[in-house]
Enzyme design. Sequence first.
Site, PDB file in Angstrom:
ATOM      1  CD  GLU A  58      46.583  17.221  52.818  1.00 17.42           C
ATOM      2  OE1 GLU A  58      46.151  18.399  52.857  1.00 17.42           O
ATOM      3  OE2 GLU A  58      45.842  16.227  52.873  1.00 17.42           O
ATOM      4  CG  PHE A 120      36.180  10.021  45.493  1.00 17.87           C
ATOM      5  CD1 PHE A 120      35.592  11.278  45.453  1.00 17.87           C
ATOM      6  CD2 PHE A 120      36.721   9.581  46.697  1.00 17.87           C
ATOM      7  CE1 PHE A 120      35.531  12.083  46.584  1.00 17.87           C
ATOM      8  CE2 PHE A 120      36.667  10.379  47.833  1.00 17.87           C
ATOM      9  CZ  PHE A 120      36.069  11.632  47.771  1.00 17.87           C
ATOM     10  CD  GLN A 121      39.618  12.075  48.132  1.00 17.93           C
ATOM     11  OE1 GLN A 121      40.180  11.107  48.640  1.00 17.93           O
ATOM     12  NE2 GLN A 121      39.241  13.119  48.835  1.00 17.93           N
ATOM     13  CE  LYS A 170      42.952   1.778  49.795  1.00 19.00           C
ATOM     14  NZ  LYS A 170      41.634   2.241  50.237  1.00 19.00           N
ATOM     15  CG  MET A 493      58.290  42.799  49.223  1.00 20.48           C
ATOM     16  SD  MET A 493      59.661  43.912  49.555  1.00 20.48           S
ATOM     17  CE  MET A 493      60.810  42.779  50.319  1.00 20.48           C
TER      18      MET A 493
HETATM   19  C1  TPP Z   1      51.867  32.656  48.402  1.00 23.21           C
HETATM   20  C2  TPP Z   1      52.270  34.026  48.021  1.00 23.21           C
HETATM   21  N1  TPP Z   1      51.333  34.904  47.603  1.00 23.21           N
HETATM   22  C3  TPP Z   1      51.693  36.165  47.261  1.00 23.21           C
HETATM   23  C4  TPP Z   1      52.999  36.561  47.322  1.00 23.21           C
HETATM   24  C5  TPP Z   1      53.395  37.971  46.908  1.00 23.21           C
HETATM   25  N2  TPP Z   1      53.952  38.702  48.060  1.00 23.21           N
HETATM   26  C6  TPP Z   1      55.283  38.805  48.279  1.00 23.21           C
HETATM   27  S1  TPP Z   1      55.640  39.616  49.689  1.00 23.21           S
HETATM   28  C7  TPP Z   1      54.012  39.862  50.031  1.00 23.21           C
HETATM   29  C8  TPP Z   1      53.595  40.596  51.263  1.00 23.21           C
HETATM   30  C9  TPP Z   1      53.877  39.838  52.495  1.00 23.21           C
HETATM   31  O1  TPP Z   1      53.204  40.466  53.563  1.00 23.21           O
HETATM   32  P1  TPP Z   1      53.599  40.165  55.045  1.00 23.21           P
HETATM   33  O2  TPP Z   1      53.666  38.714  55.278  1.00 23.21           O
HETATM   34  O3  TPP Z   1      52.707  40.957  55.948  1.00 23.21           O
HETATM   35  O4  TPP Z   1      55.083  40.676  55.123  1.00 23.21           O
HETATM   36  P2  TPP Z   1      55.655  42.178  55.136  1.00 23.21           P
HETATM   37  O5  TPP Z   1      56.149  42.436  53.757  1.00 23.21           O
HETATM   38  O6  TPP Z   1      54.551  43.089  55.516  1.00 23.21           O
HETATM   39  O7  TPP Z   1      56.756  42.124  56.133  1.00 23.21           O
HETATM   40  C10 TPP Z   1      53.217  39.316  49.032  1.00 23.21           C
HETATM   41  C11 TPP Z   1      51.739  39.389  48.993  1.00 23.21           C
HETATM   42  C12 TPP Z   1      53.936  35.598  47.746  1.00 23.21           C
HETATM   43  N3  TPP Z   1      55.247  35.860  47.804  1.00 23.21           N
HETATM   44  N4  TPP Z   1      53.543  34.353  48.108  1.00 23.21           N
END
Ligand code: TPP
Lengths: 582, 170
Positions: A58, A120-121, A170, A493
């Site tokens: 979803e 349920f659900q 529902k 990042m």
């Molecule tokens: C759902 C979610 N979990 C954690 C984060 C925190 N976060 C921001 S950027 C990042 C790293 C992203 O890694 P990647 O997709 O490999 O991108 P890169 O920065 O290496 O290009 C994280 C963990 C987020 N933004 N969203």
Amino acid sequence: MTNINNTSKKLNGSEILIQCLIEQGVDTIFGYPGGAILNVYDKLYDHKEIKHILTAHEQGASHAADGYARSTGKVGVCFATSGPGSTNLTTGVATAYMDSSPVVFITCNVNSDLIGRDSFQEVDITGVTLPITKCSYIVSNVENLADTVREAFAIARSGRPGPVLIDIQKNVTASECEYYPVTPEEYFMTAGTRIQRLKSTHHPSVGYPDINLEAIDELAELIDKSEKPLLICGGGVVRAKASQEFRTLAARIDSPVAITVMGGGAFPGDSPLKTGMIGMHGSQASNMACDACDLLIAVGCRFSDRVTLNPAGFAKNAKIVHIDIDASEINKNVMTDLSIIGDAKKILNLLLAKLKRDKKNDAWKNYVFSFKRETEYDDPEEGNLTPKQILSAAAEILPQDTIVTTDVGQHQMWAIQHFKFDYPGQLITSGGFGTMGFGLGAAIGAQVGNPDKTVLHVTGDGSFRMNCHELCTEEYYKLPIITLLFNNSTLGMVRQWQHLIYHERYSQTTLDRGPDFEKLAEAYGVHGRKVTDVATLREVLKEAVASRADGKGWIIDCRIDIDEMVRPMVGGNSFIANFMLD
Amino acid sequence: MQAKENTQNLKRYTIVTEMDNEAGVLSQLAHLFSRKGYNIETIAAGWTVDQNVTRFTIEIFSDDDRIKLLCAQLRKLVPIHYVEILDPSKSIRRELMLVRVHAADRSARNEIIQIANIFRGSVIDITPDSITLSVTGDDQKTSAFESLLKEFGIIELARTGIVAIERGEM
Ligand SMILES: Cc1ncc(C[n+]2csc(CCOP(=O)(O)OP(=O)(O)O)c2C)c(N)n1
Ligand SMILES: [Mg+2]
């Protein structure tokens, strides 16, 4: 509406729901079935004119509906069942909410007589989504269903757009009542409906407030006096379809333009007035201009902390003018000197008519553009590509009007910094919520909504792992999405912050693990290729463009260095011109 | 949980809002206050001349800038008809307080009834060892009433929270 005319018929709730979607011009739905929503899916079986995209999860459907909305300007529609089906939507609902994207989420809940018994659900999904929707509805009586759907669409697309959720019990989907069709225009005119009240009182959820004409005069005056103007192009310019007016204004007042993450596409990326992105990863030109300007006009931008950093020193020499449709954005993050509330397109048109003269600001522009608008990156080491090489190749080889969706992280910033977006809806990115895992779902929605355009999905190795199961959706529906995977073997990042702020203590960010993305692509029945040099990358990109007709997507796994950083960078809550990295 | 706000530099504001009278509006309203970090001092609700419309009076401590922002945020809620901040000099604020106090002997009982009379309160119920009173007024009056009754020993106390309305134009 209870008045019954001769076009009315007795229908059950599921059929009424579908008829109401047809009233709204819906021809595409993203979703996932389950027990509570079975009646609706059963009716859908008879409506082959509506395309239903079944995703793997979803969450994927929620992002796809959002990507569809952002790339087509229409309202996206997403279905899910009760309980886990509906809670799986929540990240997508919040993502749409933070970026003001119009999506109607429709969930079904357990029967009315089971509500409140931990059946349920069963889950109170309207309660869960209260803070992340413009409005959320519970439908417990079939008589209210049609008008609720009509109202939901009107609210999602009007005023400051945003997601709306309708939770239908529902039994409502099986009960019958009289239905007669009403067009959205007719519905807006119908007396006694809530829309009427909202409209007649200029309720911010639907109405465009009357624009304060004195404030327009005042702004024209400020512009006339200003010698160092700066415009900020925010996401509101995209949503208000005001990019033409915005471009005209920038040209006539000869003002440099900084673009927020959400504003990408509303101002041409190759304009000589463009300073680039502004804020934490803003260009030198943008942030220095912001620091030195004497008049800052922000259009449809909410001064998020990623733009303003420390609000106390933001545009410290400037009169700050804020144009926004949402009165609750005024003086929320930054105190402004003048604000004009309303639809950006109308406000800009009024303003253009009031400008005293066209201006030339050569000295100011010379100053601003003495700073860099683009980051210069070092040459790559053997066996790696640089972000710039990858993006330059993509920009050169892919069609100009390619839609770009992104995930979240360094690759997102690199893509936004590098590509020269040219029209609203060309860049689809989770700016406000920063949702990793958004990109592929959004790309699916964008490709479904724009079958003739090339869709590029820029992702990172971390983000891609989150929702790469949607490759089965891409494959099944023959969506030739090109995924450019920036594979730095890290949550880049986060690693960047650990490098700069946490003394290189790389806690839980290194991704030295599978899968082999080339093999993953193969398993899902799409094309996959590992790339470590520019020449091969270019060939693969050309092949991807040439093979579009086979309907198979691509995963191009590009190897980049683990220590590559997004530059420039200003630390959180520092002043905007205090670059930590340049 | 958020720490209770330092109310020292803040002013008390009376917000009046009318909303569609339907399920969930109170939670929408309350939720907005809590997620934007406001602490509600009092909240009172009831329908207006139109039974489809519920009127809420809400009092909070805040400052001028934040209260403007809060009102703008409230106005975005779809069921909201209008939101207004009442000017204290041009409005009437009242709450109802019910209080049951110990009154074990005749002199205590007499004294309590006298206090109630001065406050235009009324005696609602008397038992051999307690009296239940009601009083209406603004929060200062009800608080003063409460503090005078303290020495007798308050058994139970309930207040409705302020309801407010603008004075008619002169
Ligand atoms: C759902 C979610 N979990 C954690 C984060 C925190 N976060 C921001 S950027 C990042 C790293 C992203 O890694 P990647 O997709 O490999 O991108 P890169 O920065 O290496 O290009 C994280 C963990 C987020 N933004 N969203
Ligand atoms: Mg990565």
